[in-house]
Enzyme design. Structure first.
Site, short mmCIF file in Angstrom:
data_model
loop_
_atom_site.label_atom_id
_atom_site.label_comp_id
_atom_site.label_asym_id
_atom_site.label_seq_id
_atom_site.Cartn_x
_atom_site.Cartn_y
_atom_site.Cartn_z
N ASP A 118 -18.36 0.08 -12.45
CA ASP A 118 -19.20 -0.54 -11.52
C ASP A 118 -20.28 0.20 -11.07
O ASP A 118 -21.60 -0.57 -11.31
CB ASP A 118 -18.31 -1.03 -10.21
CG ASP A 118 -19.11 -1.76 -9.32
OD1 ASP A 118 -19.73 -2.69 -9.74
OD2 ASP A 118 -19.22 -1.16 -7.89
N GLU B 214 1.35 4.04 -7.92
CA GLU B 214 0.34 4.57 -6.96
C GLU B 214 -0.62 5.35 -7.66
O GLU B 214 -1.85 5.29 -7.75
CB GLU B 214 0.71 5.19 -5.81
CG GLU B 214 1.56 4.18 -4.61
CD GLU B 214 2.85 3.76 -5.06
OE1 GLU B 214 3.26 2.69 -4.53
OE2 GLU B 214 3.44 4.10 -6.23
#
Length: 158
Positions: free
Chosen positions: A127, A113
């Protein structure tokens, strides 16, 4: 030493953790993104057209940690009690170190995680900044430390 995610026939196998004692478990991980001076300036001075890039990357990292079992087939779905994403900015190298921490009380560790959180936060930075710099690199993704469970505490040595 045996691989825990393979059964005796060598087939993929989700580890049975039902007999493990719940303990407080925590893991820290990182991913580093390097970029051009122009992209770094826009990012760190909050002048990016897409808004608060760090806030969006932080949220993406938190969401990613919560979705880890959906992304990595043999990970257990976990009830995380804390996910934290921080950014360590290095002006000299035009890089951002994404630092993640995941915590829970449970029967299995949270290293995956933490790695997923750091990775997705770095991917989100990429991005959001790719229009300015298509040559960014995400590097040095790793677990930094873990605590809890049968194997106890572990920290990466520098």
């Amino acid at each position: 030493m045996e691989l825990t995610h393979l059964n005796k026939k060598g087939e993929a196998n989700m580890v049975d953790v039902s007999d493990k004692k719940p303990t407080v478990r925590q893991a820290h991980a990182q991913a580093v993104i390097t970029m051009s001076a122009d992209a770094f300036k826009l990012l760190t001075q909050g002048e990016h057209k897409k808004g608060d890039v760090f806030a969006i990357a932080r949220i993406a990292g938190i969401q990613a940690a919560k979705k880890c079992a959906d992304l990595i087939p043999l990970c257990h779905p976990l009830m995380l009690s804390k996910v934290q994403i921080d950014f360590d900015i290095d002006e000299a190298t035009h890089s951002v170190k994404v630092l993640s921490m995941c915590k829970l009380t449970g029967q299995t560790g949270v290293e995956m995680e933490a790695l997923t959180a750091a990775s997705v936060a770095a991917l989100t930075l990429y991005d959001m900044c790719k229009a300015v710099d298509k040559h960014m690199q995400i590097v040095d993704t790793k677990v930094l430390a873990k605590s809890g469970g049968k194997s106890g505490n572990w920290q990466l040595e520098n």
